[in-house]
Design a protein around this motif. Structure first.
Motif, PDB file in Angstrom:
ATOM      1  N   GLU A   4      34.138 111.479   7.326  1.00  0.00           N
ATOM      2  CA  GLU A   4      35.534 111.902   7.331  1.00  0.00           C
ATOM      3  C   GLU A   4      36.189 111.082   8.442  1.00  0.00           C
ATOM      4  OE1 GLU A   4      36.094 116.113   7.234  1.00  0.00           O
ATOM      5  OE2 GLU A   4      38.261 115.927   6.943  1.00  0.00           O
ATOM      6  N   PHE A  11      39.591 109.163  10.455  1.00  0.00           N
ATOM      7  CA  PHE A  11      40.948 109.410  10.910  1.00  0.00           C
ATOM      8  C   PHE A  11      41.471 108.217  11.707  1.00  0.00           C
ATOM      9  CE2 PHE A  11      40.564 114.074  10.346  1.00  0.00           C
ATOM     10  CZ  PHE A  11      39.199 114.215  10.350  1.00  0.00           C
ATOM     11  N   TYR A  31      44.177 108.009  14.903  1.00  0.00           N
ATOM     12  CA  TYR A  31      45.021 108.703  15.857  1.00  0.00           C
ATOM     13  C   TYR A  31      45.854 107.670  16.598  1.00  0.00           C
ATOM     14  CZ  TYR A  31      42.741 113.217  15.227  1.00  0.00           C
ATOM     15  OH  TYR A  31      42.295 114.396  14.692  1.00  0.00           O
ATOM     16  N   LEU A  89      48.285 112.105  22.320  1.00  0.00           N
ATOM     17  CA  LEU A  89      47.493 111.548  21.239  1.00  0.00           C
ATOM     18  C   LEU A  89      47.695 112.433  20.007  1.00  0.00           C
ATOM     19  CD1 LEU A  89      45.392 109.290  20.794  1.00  0.00           C
ATOM     20  CD2 LEU A  89      43.636 110.935  21.401  1.00  0.00           C
ATOM     21  N   LEU A 145      47.490 112.781  15.456  1.00  0.00           N
ATOM     22  CA  LEU A 145      46.955 112.282  14.196  1.00  0.00           C
ATOM     23  C   LEU A 145      47.982 111.409  13.498  1.00  0.00           C
ATOM     24  CD1 LEU A 145      44.700 112.479  11.983  1.00  0.00           C
ATOM     25  CD2 LEU A 145      46.082 114.335  11.011  1.00  0.00           C
ATOM     26  N   ARG A 162      44.559 110.563   7.790  1.00  0.00           N
ATOM     27  CA  ARG A 162      43.133 110.779   7.540  1.00  0.00           C
ATOM     28  C   ARG A 162      42.830 110.352   6.118  1.00  0.00           C
ATOM     29  NH1 ARG A 162      45.684 115.860   7.971  1.00  0.00           N
ATOM     30  NH2 ARG A 162      45.457 117.199   6.156  1.00  0.00           N
ATOM     31  N   ILE A 207      41.036 111.440   3.704  1.00  0.00           N
ATOM     32  CA  ILE A 207      40.961 112.367   2.576  1.00  0.00           C
ATOM     33  C   ILE A 207      42.342 112.629   1.985  1.00  0.00           C
ATOM     34  CG2 ILE A 207      38.872 113.490   3.385  1.00  0.00           C
ATOM     35  CD1 ILE A 207      40.688 115.797   4.380  1.00  0.00           C
ATOM     36  N   TYR A 233      43.616 104.706  17.786  1.00  0.00           N
ATOM     37  CA  TYR A 233      42.190 105.016  17.824  1.00  0.00           C
ATOM     38  C   TYR A 233      41.700 105.389  16.426  1.00  0.00           C
ATOM     39  CZ  TYR A 233      42.526 105.482  22.922  1.00  0.00           C
ATOM     40  OH  TYR A 233      42.717 105.256  24.260  1.00  0.00           O
ATOM     41  N   MET A 259      34.408 111.909  12.022  1.00  0.00           N
ATOM     42  CA  MET A 259      33.937 113.249  12.299  1.00  0.00           C
ATOM     43  C   MET A 259      32.631 113.499  11.569  1.00  0.00           C
ATOM     44  SD  MET A 259      35.449 117.022  11.594  1.00  0.00           S
ATOM     45  CE  MET A 259      34.481 117.144  10.108  1.00  0.00           C
ATOM     46  N   PHE A 283      29.666 116.652  11.569  1.00  0.00           N
ATOM     47  CA  PHE A 283      29.181 117.941  12.060  1.00  0.00           C
ATOM     48  C   PHE A 283      30.022 118.435  13.237  1.00  0.00           C
ATOM     49  CE2 PHE A 283      25.467 116.020  10.032  1.00  0.00           C
ATOM     50  CZ  PHE A 283      25.141 117.021   9.132  1.00  0.00           C
ATOM     51  N   ASN A 284      31.321 118.434  13.034  1.00  0.00           N
ATOM     52  CA  ASN A 284      32.273 118.961  14.013  1.00  0.00           C
ATOM     53  C   ASN A 284      32.326 118.172  15.311  1.00  0.00           C
ATOM     54  OD1 ASN A 284      32.967 121.376  12.386  1.00  0.00           O
ATOM     55  ND2 ASN A 284      30.836 121.882  12.770  1.00  0.00           N
ATOM     56  N   LYS A 285      31.783 117.013  15.324  1.00  0.00           N
ATOM     57  CA  LYS A 285      31.855 116.159  16.509  1.00  0.00           C
ATOM     58  C   LYS A 285      32.617 114.899  16.143  1.00  0.00           C
ATOM     59  CE  LYS A 285      28.877 114.062  20.017  1.00  0.00           C
ATOM     60  NZ  LYS A 285      27.481 113.910  20.478  1.00  0.00           N
ATOM     61  N   PHE A 286      33.565 114.557  16.978  1.00  0.00           N
ATOM     62  CA  PHE A 286      34.380 113.378  16.724  1.00  0.00           C
ATOM     63  C   PHE A 286      33.873 112.194  17.543  1.00  0.00           C
ATOM     64  CE2 PHE A 286      38.149 114.333  14.146  1.00  0.00           C
ATOM     65  CZ  PHE A 286      38.005 115.701  13.998  1.00  0.00           C
ATOM     66  N   PHE A 317      35.103 108.457  18.635  1.00  0.00           N
ATOM     67  CA  PHE A 317      36.282 107.606  18.690  1.00  0.00           C
ATOM     68  C   PHE A 317      35.889 106.164  18.999  1.00  0.00           C
ATOM     69  CE2 PHE A 317      40.094 110.248  18.481  1.00  0.00           C
ATOM     70  CZ  PHE A 317      39.570 111.523  18.645  1.00  0.00           C
ATOM     71  N   SER A 346      37.081 102.497  20.719  1.00  0.00           N
ATOM     72  CA  SER A 346      37.613 102.219  22.052  1.00  0.00           C
ATOM     73  C   SER A 346      39.120 101.980  22.048  1.00  0.00           C
ATOM     74  CB  SER A 346      36.899 101.018  22.674  1.00  0.00           C
ATOM     75  OG  SER A 346      36.952  99.918  21.784  1.00  0.00           O
TER      76      SER A 346
END
Lengths: 117, 107
Positions: free
Chosen positions: B32, B34, B36, B44, B46, B49, B51, B86, B90, B92-95, B97, B99
């Motif tokens: 997934e 994105f 930003y 910062l 969004l 994305r 989807i 940026y 994502m 498992f709920n961890k983003f 990014f 650099s």
């Protein structure tokens, strides 16, 4: 709908001190994550909390810690501050949903700018 | 391991020129993704994305699973597009990014 609120916005500390930063998420958001933003390293993930539990953790030393309260507000603490900890610390909250649901979008706060002297 | 790479730290274009901000990722599953954006003295936020398959402020981004890329494109850059961009993934709920790429649109 109020946004993500971070306090304090600016603070100056000296090496060896500790600091606590606060984040109030958007109402209804149960996930709160923290990021360190620096010009050289960009955005680096610190940790993420969901329903008072740390669900994910980045690659930062144990001096960096956090917690989340029952109202979803979160705090992060940095102990024994070092010069390299000077950065903008961003908090973000998000809803929670399955992949593709559109719920997994981060809304960021304005950040807390920490300067360590 | 998941990783997001933005190869350009700075991208300068003239107003009206096309712009492409590159983003490559490494991820074994279905990502997934994105984009930003952070405008000067703003939070910062969004931009878009994958989807949603939407176009925001004239920007689009197509997920290319074969090339593991999610490049951000706009056919005609505007001065107000100058910002830090940026790319994020994502899992498992961890983003994760990248650099970041600073886009500078010159008049």
């Amino acid at each position: 709908k109020a946004g993500v609120t971070q306090t304090p916005r600016y603070l100056i500390k000296t090496r060896g001190q500790q600091v606590t930063l606060s984040c109030s998420p958007i109402s209804g958001h149960r996930s709160v994550s923290w990021y360190q933003q620096t010009p050289g390293q960009g955005l680096q993930f610190l940790f993420e909390y969901f329903s008072e539990t740390q669900r994910n953790k980045g690659n930062f030393p144990g001096r960096f810690s956090g917690r989340q309260f029952s109202n979803s507000r979160s705090e992060m603490n940095v102990s024994t501050l070092e010069l390299g900890d000077s950065a903008l610390y961003l908090c973000a909250s998000s809803g929670y949903g399955p992949i593709g649901s559109g719920a997994n979008v981060l809304t960021f706060g304005a950040g807390s700018r920490l300067t360590v002297l | 391991a998941q990783r997001v790479t933005q190869p350009e730290k700075l991208l300068s274009v003239f107003k009206g020129a096309p712009v492409e901000l590159k983003c490559n990722y490494s991820y074994s599953g279905s990502p997934e993704l994105f984009w930003y954006v952070q405008y000067s003295r703003q939070r910062l936020q969004l931009l878009l994305r994958h989807i949603s398959r939407e176009s925001i402020k004239g920007f689009t981004a197509d997920l290319n699973k074969g090339e593991t890329s999610f490049h951000l494109k706009k056919p005609f850059a505007q001065e107000e597009d100058s910002a830090m961009y940026y790319c994020a993934l994502m899992s498992f709920n961890k983003f994760y990014f990248g650099s970041g790429t600073k886009l500078n649109v010159k008049p």
